[in-house]
Design a protein around this motif. Structure first.
Motif, PDB file in Angstrom:
ATOM      1  N   HIS A  46     -20.562 -10.469 -56.399  1.00  0.00           N
ATOM      2  CA  HIS A  46     -20.557 -10.362 -54.972  1.00  0.00           C
ATOM      3  C   HIS A  46     -19.415 -12.474 -54.935  1.00  0.00           C
ATOM      4  O   HIS A  46     -18.656 -12.560 -54.678  1.00  0.00           O
ATOM      5  N   VAL A  47     -20.272 -13.359 -55.796  1.00  0.00           N
ATOM      6  CA  VAL A  47     -19.577 -13.790 -56.597  1.00  0.00           C
ATOM      7  C   VAL A  47     -17.940 -14.100 -57.018  1.00  0.00           C
ATOM      8  O   VAL A  47     -16.777 -14.655 -56.928  1.00  0.00           O
ATOM      9  N   LEU A  48     -18.568 -12.972 -57.992  1.00  0.00           N
ATOM     10  CA  LEU A  48     -17.495 -12.875 -58.821  1.00  0.00           C
ATOM     11  C   LEU A  48     -15.902 -11.809 -58.395  1.00  0.00           C
ATOM     12  O   LEU A  48     -15.205 -11.967 -58.846  1.00  0.00           O
ATOM     13  N   PHE A  70     -12.086 -20.451 -53.093  1.00  0.00           N
ATOM     14  CA  PHE A  70     -13.070 -20.563 -54.847  1.00  0.00           C
ATOM     15  C   PHE A  70     -13.274 -21.470 -53.939  1.00  0.00           C
ATOM     16  O   PHE A  70     -14.797 -22.025 -54.815  1.00  0.00           O
ATOM     17  N   ASP A  71     -13.508 -22.430 -52.810  1.00  0.00           N
ATOM     18  CA  ASP A  71     -14.372 -23.414 -52.376  1.00  0.00           C
ATOM     19  C   ASP A  71     -15.516 -21.833 -51.669  1.00  0.00           C
ATOM     20  O   ASP A  71     -16.755 -22.740 -52.469  1.00  0.00           O
ATOM     21  N   SER A  80     -21.019 -23.745 -61.317  1.00  0.00           N
ATOM     22  CA  SER A  80     -20.423 -23.220 -62.197  1.00  0.00           C
ATOM     23  C   SER A  80     -19.489 -23.895 -63.064  1.00  0.00           C
ATOM     24  O   SER A  80     -18.468 -23.760 -61.965  1.00  0.00           O
ATOM     25  N   PRO A  81     -19.579 -23.498 -64.135  1.00  0.00           N
ATOM     26  CA  PRO A  81     -18.071 -24.364 -64.802  1.00  0.00           C
ATOM     27  C   PRO A  81     -17.103 -23.519 -65.493  1.00  0.00           C
ATOM     28  O   PRO A  81     -15.579 -24.025 -65.227  1.00  0.00           O
ATOM     29  N   SER A  82     -17.037 -22.101 -64.950  1.00  0.00           N
ATOM     30  CA  SER A  82     -16.729 -20.688 -64.990  1.00  0.00           C
ATOM     31  C   SER A  82     -15.412 -20.738 -63.742  1.00  0.00           C
ATOM     32  O   SER A  82     -14.318 -21.084 -63.885  1.00  0.00           O
ATOM     33  N   ILE A  83     -16.231 -21.027 -63.032  1.00  0.00           N
ATOM     34  CA  ILE A  83     -15.190 -21.109 -61.507  1.00  0.00           C
ATOM     35  C   ILE A  83     -14.307 -22.006 -61.981  1.00  0.00           C
ATOM     36  O   ILE A  83     -13.086 -22.746 -60.963  1.00  0.00           O
TER      37      ILE A  83
END
Length: 181
Positions: A46-48, A70-71, A80-83
């Motif tokens: 769901h975050v993805l 994004f927030d 998460s570094p990818s976000i």
């Protein structure tokens, strides 16, 4: 070649022997990083989905909605570094370079510059530093990313080298003369 650094010599060797790849040993040792394989941050589906929607909004220049999404994603996966990488790219599209740089600093810190997200953060931050005319910082990030295996970072290091630029200009001139009128 006496006054050249080891990194410059490696780049020149690559220019004169383009079939020889740049390897980890071709970069100065003071920038050597460990390249242990790390598990990437796992994002819940769901975050993805939220991140994917945020990216689509950014591509459509709907920045308010993109940053809201994004927030929301970062609220659910704050480490998460990818976000952070993805949001930094959206910030760049919105011409908000200083905010993008802050996200990239945090992404590099969280990932320690390792793993896929860490390498992407180093490359993206290096490219932003180049855009901002901060070549020393860019070079440092590209060296770290190149040591971790990024071919993009390696190509950027070659492009930043003044000897490479001179050799490339000479090669273009020779090629254009050889192809004739």
């Amino acid at each position: 070649m006496e006054g050249l650094s080891e990194g410059d010599k490696a780049v020149l060797n690559t220019i004169f022997d383009p079939l020889q790849p740049l390897g980890l040993s071709d970069f100065p040792k003071e920038f050597e990083e460990t390249t242990d394989d790390l598990e990437e941050n796992y994002l819940e589906p769901h975050v993805l989905d939220i991140v994917k929607k945020a990216i689509i909004c950014a591509e459509e220049k709907n920045f308010d909605e993109s940053f809201r999404l994004f927030d929301k994603a970062l609220t659910q996966a704050p480490e998460s570094p990818s976000i952070l990488n993805d949001r930094a790219q959206a910030l760049r599209l919105a011409n908000r370079d200083e905010e993008a740089l802050k996200d990239l600093h945090k992404a590099v810190d969280l990932s320690k510059g390792k793993g896929r997200a860490g390498i992407q953060a180093l490359c993206q931050r290096g490219a932003l530093y180049r855009w901002m005319k901060q070549d020393d910082e860019a070079k440092e990030d590209f060296i770290r990313a190149a040591r971790a295996g990024s071919s993009f970072a390696k190509s950027q290091l070659v492009a930043m080298n003044p000897y490479a630029a001179m050799c490339n200009a000479m090669l273009r001139e020779i090629t254009s003369k050889a192809s004739g009128p």
